[in-house]
Write an enzyme that holds these catalytic residues in place. Structure first.
Site, PDB file in Angstrom:
ATOM      1  N   TYR A 140      -6.339  -0.249  15.754  1.00  0.00           N
ATOM      2  CA  TYR A 140      -4.399   0.602  16.807  1.00  0.00           C
ATOM      3  C   TYR A 140      -4.991   0.149  18.086  1.00  0.00           C
ATOM      4  CZ  TYR A 140      -1.808   1.862  12.219  1.00  0.00           C
ATOM      5  OH  TYR A 140      -1.285   1.733  11.584  1.00  0.00           O
ATOM      6  N   GLU A 172      -4.699  -1.172   7.675  1.00  0.00           N
ATOM      7  CA  GLU A 172      -2.415  -0.588   8.457  1.00  0.00           C
ATOM      8  C   GLU A 172      -3.049  -1.066   9.732  1.00  0.00           C
ATOM      9  OE1 GLU A 172      -2.291   3.286   9.474  1.00  0.00           O
ATOM     10  OE2 GLU A 172      -2.860   3.221   7.209  1.00  0.00           O
ATOM     11  N   TRP A 188       1.438  -1.435   8.949  1.00  0.00           N
ATOM     12  CA  TRP A 188       2.247  -0.216   8.837  1.00  0.00           C
ATOM     13  C   TRP A 188       3.500  -0.212   9.648  1.00  0.00           C
ATOM     14  CZ3 TRP A 188       0.348   4.089   6.685  1.00  0.00           C
ATOM     15  CH2 TRP A 188       1.400   5.172   6.279  1.00  0.00           C
ATOM     16  N   HIS A 212      -8.138   0.158   9.899  1.00  0.00           N
ATOM     17  CA  HIS A 212      -7.075   0.348  10.776  1.00  0.00           C
ATOM     18  C   HIS A 212      -7.436   0.194  12.363  1.00  0.00           C
ATOM     19  CE1 HIS A 212      -5.768   3.655   6.856  1.00  0.00           C
ATOM     20  NE2 HIS A 212      -5.993   1.937   6.345  1.00  0.00           N
ATOM     21  N   ARG A 221       0.896  -1.216   0.128  1.00  0.00           N
ATOM     22  CA  ARG A 221      -0.137  -0.139  -0.136  1.00  0.00           C
ATOM     23  C   ARG A 221       1.013   1.472  -0.044  1.00  0.00           C
ATOM     24  NH1 ARG A 221      -2.677   3.087   4.172  1.00  0.00           N
ATOM     25  NH2 ARG A 221      -4.916   3.469   3.757  1.00  0.00           N
ATOM     26  N   ASN A 259      -6.520   8.013   2.451  1.00  0.00           N
ATOM     27  CA  ASN A 259      -6.800   7.919   4.023  1.00  0.00           C
ATOM     28  C   ASN A 259      -7.179   8.057   5.279  1.00  0.00           C
ATOM     29  OD1 ASN A 259      -5.224   6.104   5.844  1.00  0.00           O
ATOM     30  ND2 ASN A 259      -4.178   7.586   6.596  1.00  0.00           N
ATOM     31  N   GLU A 260      -7.884   7.386   6.456  1.00  0.00           N
ATOM     32  CA  GLU A 260      -8.884   8.110   6.914  1.00  0.00           C
ATOM     33  C   GLU A 260      -9.377   9.304   7.348  1.00  0.00           C
ATOM     34  OE1 GLU A 260      -5.662   7.707  10.362  1.00  0.00           O
ATOM     35  OE2 GLU A 260      -5.101   5.834   9.807  1.00  0.00           O
TER      36      GLU A 260
END
Length: 538
Positions: A226, A253, A282, A224, A78, A157-158
């Protein structure tokens, strides 16, 4: 790549949700495409992404990273691009070169506009409409024309932070419809809001509406993971909600740690493998702003996998064990012939903590894509380094210690060779083991502190090149260091000598300082190693 968590997760019960999917009437597949909630190649082979994020727009000169990422066994990369809103615009010629690098290295290319990160909360962020303008510009359209077999278009992205995320559904739907009207037949990828983590469940609860907005049915969703996803239950429930609804999703990610919490990376790897979902770690290298610990390799050097890189590449359910190359490159289930074994490695540049290994290339009917160096001990093996070429430097060794190494080759279809013959190496003494370390907090304030460290060589021989390691007990983080180069992965810190202070004479010393952060407590480390050997403290 900033992440924010504004509110706590709702109860796990809220994750149990039935999504009703309105399936568009799909047109004939021209390349990669979505069918029944899964990603397929044009020939009907299911494709599960296993790969890495690469910050191309900030490091445009690091083009060797594509080959080095491929050497991990990855089938996808990516690539971070910019539409010019926040960073220098990646023009059509550059994008065409990125696609060429992906194809040369037999990688599926996910291209994303990073300027949209945190829109509504991040000052200067681009909207999804601005990102769509970029994709529809003539030079970018020309670069992507005819690349449907090789390229997935990740719109932005995001695309929302924690403000205005309620507009995600409408803005994502509009972007998809504009790209389809503009002639794009590629698979489109849509990121979640809330800095990509969807703690509000906006994407989860509205994905069916966004999917229905695509007249071709070739849109997939990216979460994503996290700090929001810090338990196995949260990881599993979120991904299963999409699978159960027949909606395509991947983990676009994720990392092993983050400032907003500690994600359960083991659950992410395991659940993605169990559910046949893609994941993209990531990131390869070059992280800053306090998240340097997310680098998979140090300073873009493929021979220096960090602890996170080792986990992502060589760990359980990791890239090397689960990745299968796209059949468009000639590999796939039909090729079961492994490469020949590489030649026995030879050692050079042996130091107290590293060794360079070289070997004769393996051969293969499809093509060798990379090599893995392993450390052989006690009847078992431990991954030591990866390389796209016929040499690699193994680091992190202990002084005055005997090691045995061997090499494997991997081909384009994911087949692995038999092991090469081994080589025995004994690292040099390096002065480690005859050392003393003084650590002190020279100043402390709310949330921050200044640390000073002195290494004294108490041995009879000089230390030539040093690497000092320790662990913090209270989650402290180093943000700046002088007179040494820091690397931090979780609690573990490594400080390596600068260019001018690598030699410590017998009876001499070397000192360095740093700025760090702390919360709750700031206790001093109790153990240090110099070039792998323990030092006295005090």
């Amino acid at each position: 790549m900033r992440k924010r968590l504004a509110v706590a997760l709702t109860t796990l019960a809220a994750l149990v949700l039935t999504l009703v999917v309105v399936v568009p009437s799909a047109s004939a597949a021209t390349g990669l495409h979505v069918r029944e909630g899964r990603l397929y190649e044009a020939n009907g082979t299911e494709f599960v992404m296993r790969g890495v994020n690469h910050a191309h727009t900030w490091y445009p000169g690091e083009t060797s990273s594509f080959a080095n990422i491929k050497a991990t066994g990855a089938n996808t990369v990516r690539v971070v691009l910019s539409d010019g809103t926040r960073w220098t615009r990646n023009g059509g010629a550059d994008v065409a070169n990125v696609i060429s690098l992906c194809k040369t290295n037999r990688l599926i290319c996910v291209l994303e506009v990073h300027d949209t990160t945190g829109y509504g909360e991040q000052s200067g962020a681009a909207s999804l409409a601005q990102a769509t303008d970029y994709w529809l510009s003539s030079d970018i359209r020309a670069a992507l024309a005819g690349q449907e077999d090789y390229v997935i278009l990740n719109i932005g992205n995001e695309p929302f932070g924690n403000t205005g995320y309620q507009d995600w559904t409408a803005h994502s739907s509009q972007a998809i419809q504009r790209l389809r009207a503009g002639g794009y037949d590629h698979v489109l990828m849509v990121d979640a809001p809330n800095w990509g983590q969807d703690w509000s469940f906006t994407m989860r609860d509205n994905a069916d509406r966004v999917y229905a907005a695509d007249p071709t049915g070739n849109t997939m969703f990216s979460i994503h993971m996290y700090g929001v996803f810090d338990t196995a239950a949260e990881v599993s429930a979120y991904l299963a909600a999409f699978v159960d609804a027949g909606l395509p999703i991947l983990v676009g990610e994720f990392g092993h740690d983050h400032s907003d919490g500690n994600p359960d990376e083991d659950a992410i790897f395991a659940t993605a493998q169990q559910l046949r979902l893609g994941y993209l770690a990531w990131s390869w290298s070059g992280n800053g702003g306090g998240v340097e610990y997310l680098d998979m390799v140090t300073s873009f050097n493929p021979a220096q996998l960090t602890a996170w890189g080792q986990r992502a590449v060589n760990g359980a359910n990791g890239i090397r064990a689960t990745s299968r190359e796209a059949t468009v490159y000639g590999g796939g289930p039909g090729d079961t012939t492994p490469p020949t074994a590489p030649g026995a490695p030879t050692a050079s540049d042996v130091t107290a903590s590293s060794v360079r290994l070289s070997w004769t290339a393996a051969t293969d009917n499809v093509g060798v894509t990379g090599y893995q160096v392993v450390r052989v001990a006690g009847g078992g093996e431990t991954p030591a380094a990866s390389s796209a070429t016929t040499s690699a430097t193994v680091t992190g060794l202990t002084a005055s210690t005997a090691y045995t190494f061997a090499v494997y080759a991997t081909d384009a279809a994911g087949n692995r060779s038999t092991r090469s013959a081994t080589v025995n190496v004994t690292t040099t003494g390096g002065g480690g083991g005859s050392c003393a370390v003084t650590y002190k907090v020279a100043g402390q304030w709310q949330g921050g502190f200044h640390g000073d460290v002195t290494i004294r060589n108490t041995g009879a021989s000089p230390v030539s090149g040093w690497s000092l390691r320790w662990s913090f007990a209270d989650g402290q983080r180093i943000s700046q260091m002088w007179n040494a180069t820091p690397t931090q992965s979780g609690a573990q810190v490594t400080a390596a000598n600068a260019g001018w202070n690598g030699t410590i004479a017998s009876g001499g010393s070397a000192s360095f300082g740093f700025i760090g952060s702390w919360t709750g407590a700031n206790s001093a480390p109790t153990a240090f190693t110099l070039n792998g050997a323990a030092c006295t403290v005090g």
